[in-house]
Design an enzyme around this catalytic site. Sequence first.
Site, PDB file in Angstrom:
ATOM      1  N   GLY A  43       8.662 -29.711  31.806  1.00  0.00           N
ATOM      2  CA  GLY A  43       7.404 -29.449  32.495  1.00  0.00           C
ATOM      3  C   GLY A  43       6.424 -30.521  32.086  1.00  0.00           C
ATOM      4  CG  HIS A  44       7.137 -34.269  32.101  1.00  0.00           C
ATOM      5  ND1 HIS A  44       8.026 -35.274  32.381  1.00  0.00           N
ATOM      6  CD2 HIS A  44       7.550 -33.726  30.937  1.00  0.00           C
ATOM      7  CE1 HIS A  44       8.928 -35.331  31.412  1.00  0.00           C
ATOM      8  NE2 HIS A  44       8.666 -34.389  30.537  1.00  0.00           N
ATOM      9  CD  GLN A 227      14.423 -30.950  28.455  1.00  0.00           C
ATOM     10  OE1 GLN A 227      15.240 -31.782  28.761  1.00  0.00           O
ATOM     11  NE2 GLN A 227      13.735 -30.290  29.351  1.00  0.00           N
TER      12      GLN A 227
HETATM   13  P1  IMP Z   1      17.313 -24.964  28.041  1.00  0.00           P
HETATM   14  O1  IMP Z   1      17.001 -26.412  28.108  1.00  0.00           O
HETATM   15  O2  IMP Z   1      16.670 -24.156  29.140  1.00  0.00           O
HETATM   16  O3  IMP Z   1      18.786 -24.702  27.920  1.00  0.00           O
HETATM   17  O4  IMP Z   1      16.659 -24.395  26.680  1.00  0.00           O
HETATM   18  C1  IMP Z   1      17.142 -24.758  25.397  1.00  0.00           C
HETATM   19  C2  IMP Z   1      16.004 -24.913  24.394  1.00  0.00           C
HETATM   20  O5  IMP Z   1      15.239 -26.042  24.738  1.00  0.00           O
HETATM   21  C3  IMP Z   1      15.036 -23.723  24.359  1.00  0.00           C
HETATM   22  O6  IMP Z   1      14.564 -23.550  23.032  1.00  0.00           O
HETATM   23  C4  IMP Z   1      13.895 -24.196  25.250  1.00  0.00           C
HETATM   24  O7  IMP Z   1      12.672 -23.551  24.926  1.00  0.00           O
HETATM   25  C5  IMP Z   1      13.862 -25.675  24.902  1.00  0.00           C
HETATM   26  N1  IMP Z   1      13.311 -26.506  25.975  1.00  0.00           N
HETATM   27  C6  IMP Z   1      13.900 -26.875  27.122  1.00  0.00           C
HETATM   28  N2  IMP Z   1      13.085 -27.649  27.860  1.00  0.00           N
HETATM   29  C7  IMP Z   1      11.967 -27.806  27.146  1.00  0.00           C
HETATM   30  C8  IMP Z   1      10.748 -28.530  27.370  1.00  0.00           C
HETATM   31  O8  IMP Z   1      10.538 -29.216  28.379  1.00  0.00           O
HETATM   32  N3  IMP Z   1       9.825 -28.436  26.388  1.00  0.00           N
HETATM   33  C9  IMP Z   1      10.026 -27.719  25.254  1.00  0.00           C
HETATM   34  N4  IMP Z   1      11.135 -27.034  25.005  1.00  0.00           N
HETATM   35  C10 IMP Z   1      12.098 -27.063  25.943  1.00  0.00           C
END
Ligand code: IMP
Length: 450
Positions: A43-44, A227
Site C-alpha cells: 500500500g503505497h 514490503q
Molecule cells: P502477505 O504478504 O499478505 O502474505 O503477509 C505476510 C506478512 O507481511 C504479514 O505480516 C503482513 O502484515 C506483512 N505485509 C505484507 N505487505 C505489507 C506491506 O505492504 N507493509 C507492511 N507489511 C506488509
Amino acid sequence: MKRGNTTVIIGAQWGDEGKGKIVDVLSHNFSIVARYAGGHNAGHTVIIQGKKFVLQLVPCGVLRSGCRSVIGNGVVLDPLALLKEVKMLRDAGVHVDGNLFVSNRAHVILPYHRMIEMGAENAPGRVKIGTTSRGIGPAYEDKMGRRGLRVADLLDSSLLKSTVENACREKNMIAHALFNSEPLDADSMYAEYARAAEEIAPFVTDTALLLNQALAEGESVMFEGAQATMLDIDHGTYPFVTSSSCTAGGAVTGTGVPPNAIQTVIGVTKAYCTRVGGGPFPSEVEGTIADQLRARGNEYGAVTGRSRRCGWIDLPLLRYSQMINGVNWWVVTKLDVLDVLDEVPVCVGYRINGKKYDSIPALAIGFDRVECVYEKMPGWKTSTEGVTSFEQLPKKAQEYLRFIERESGAKVGMVSTGPDRDQTVLLPEFAAGFRAVTENAAPQKGARTK
Ligand code: IMP
C-alpha cells in the site's frame, strides 16, 4: 552507448517506511519505474498537493507525467485488483493507457489462492502470520510448484479454462478436507477472469525486453520495492514474512534486468520503527508511548487498516539491511513524528541470554530472547514539519540523523518531514548524484520538452 542509470528503492525495516512518497519525489529523474515483487498486499500512499493516492499494484511513477510504469515478472497480479486501480487512476485523470506495462510472465492470483490462505491462517495448530489476506503466499506457492497461471496464459482462453477447472477441482478438495471451506465455482470464475483478461491485454508485454532496451538506449529506471527487507522470504524474520524477494536482489530476478546493471540502492527507514502482523519486533514499545507514535505517525495500514505496532529505530537491523541490500543511501522518513519527545531511544545492539550481539538471529525463537541495548538521544522538541533543508533542522535532530548514519554503514541522503511531495530535505551530495543522472540521461519518452 552509455547504459541508463538504475536505482533500487527498498524498505529497510518491516514495510510502510514511506517508499511511495520517496519513489514519487525521485521519479522525475527516471523515465521508468518498475515494481518487481509482491502484489496488492503493498500500500503505497502518495500525497500530491493535498490529494491522496493509495497505490497497491501500479508503481508510483504513474503519478508523474512522462514516466512509464512497469509491473515486472516477480509480481503476483490480481487482475481484478489491477483493473480497480486502473479505474481509480483514470477517474483521477492520471494517464494510465500507454504508460503502464504488465509482464506477460507475472503470475496471476485467483480466488482459490485467497480461499487457501484464509483457511490456513485460521486453521488450528498453524502459525498465524497475520497476512493481508490477498492470496499472495498461495499464488507464489503455485508459481514455485510449477502449476501457476501466468499473465500470458490468462490471455489464452483455452489455457485459462483448463487451468481454472483443474485448479478449482484440486483446491476445492484440499480446502474442504483441511479447512472445511465452501467450494468455488470454476465456470463463473473462468467467465469473470476471461473478461478481465480482455481488459488487461492492452497493458501486457515482455517487460524484460522493454526494460533492457530502455537501458541500452540510455534511459534510467527506478525499481520500486514493495514490503521490506525484514519481510523478505529469505532474509526476513521467517516465517513471519511475505512470500517474495523484497530485497534489492529481487529487482534482478523480478524484472529480468541483469545484476551488473544495478547501480544504486536506496534504503528507506522510518526515524522509528513499525510492523504490522505477527512476528518478532525487538525494539517494540507498548502503552502510552506506542499510542503517541501511532497517533502522530498515523500508523494504520494503507491496505488493511490494521493498527501498526510501534517501536524505536533498530541499528542492528539497519546494519543487516544495509549489508543484504548494499544500501548506498538512507532516506529517513517521518522525522517530524519524533518532534515532541524529550528523548529518543535508539537500539544500538542486542543482548541474547546476557551475551551481546551485533547481528540478527536466524530463528524467530532467537528473536524472542533478544533484549535491546538502548542509547538515549536528546529530543529536539521543535517542529520539523515541512522543513526542506538540513541546516534548518534543529541541531539535535541533525545529530540524531548523523548518529544513524555513523552506526549503520550508509549516509543519509534524504529526510522526509511530512507526507507531501514538498515536505522533503534533499542533502546536497545525494541531490547532486541525481542531477548528474538527469543531465546525462536520454530524454524521457513522452516527456514534454521546452
Ligand atoms: P502477505 O504478504 O499478505 O502474505 O503477509 C505476510 C506478512 O507481511 C504479514 O505480516 C503482513 O502484515 C506483512 N505485509 C505484507 N505487505 C505489507 C506491506 O505492504 N507493509 C507492511 N507489511 C506488509
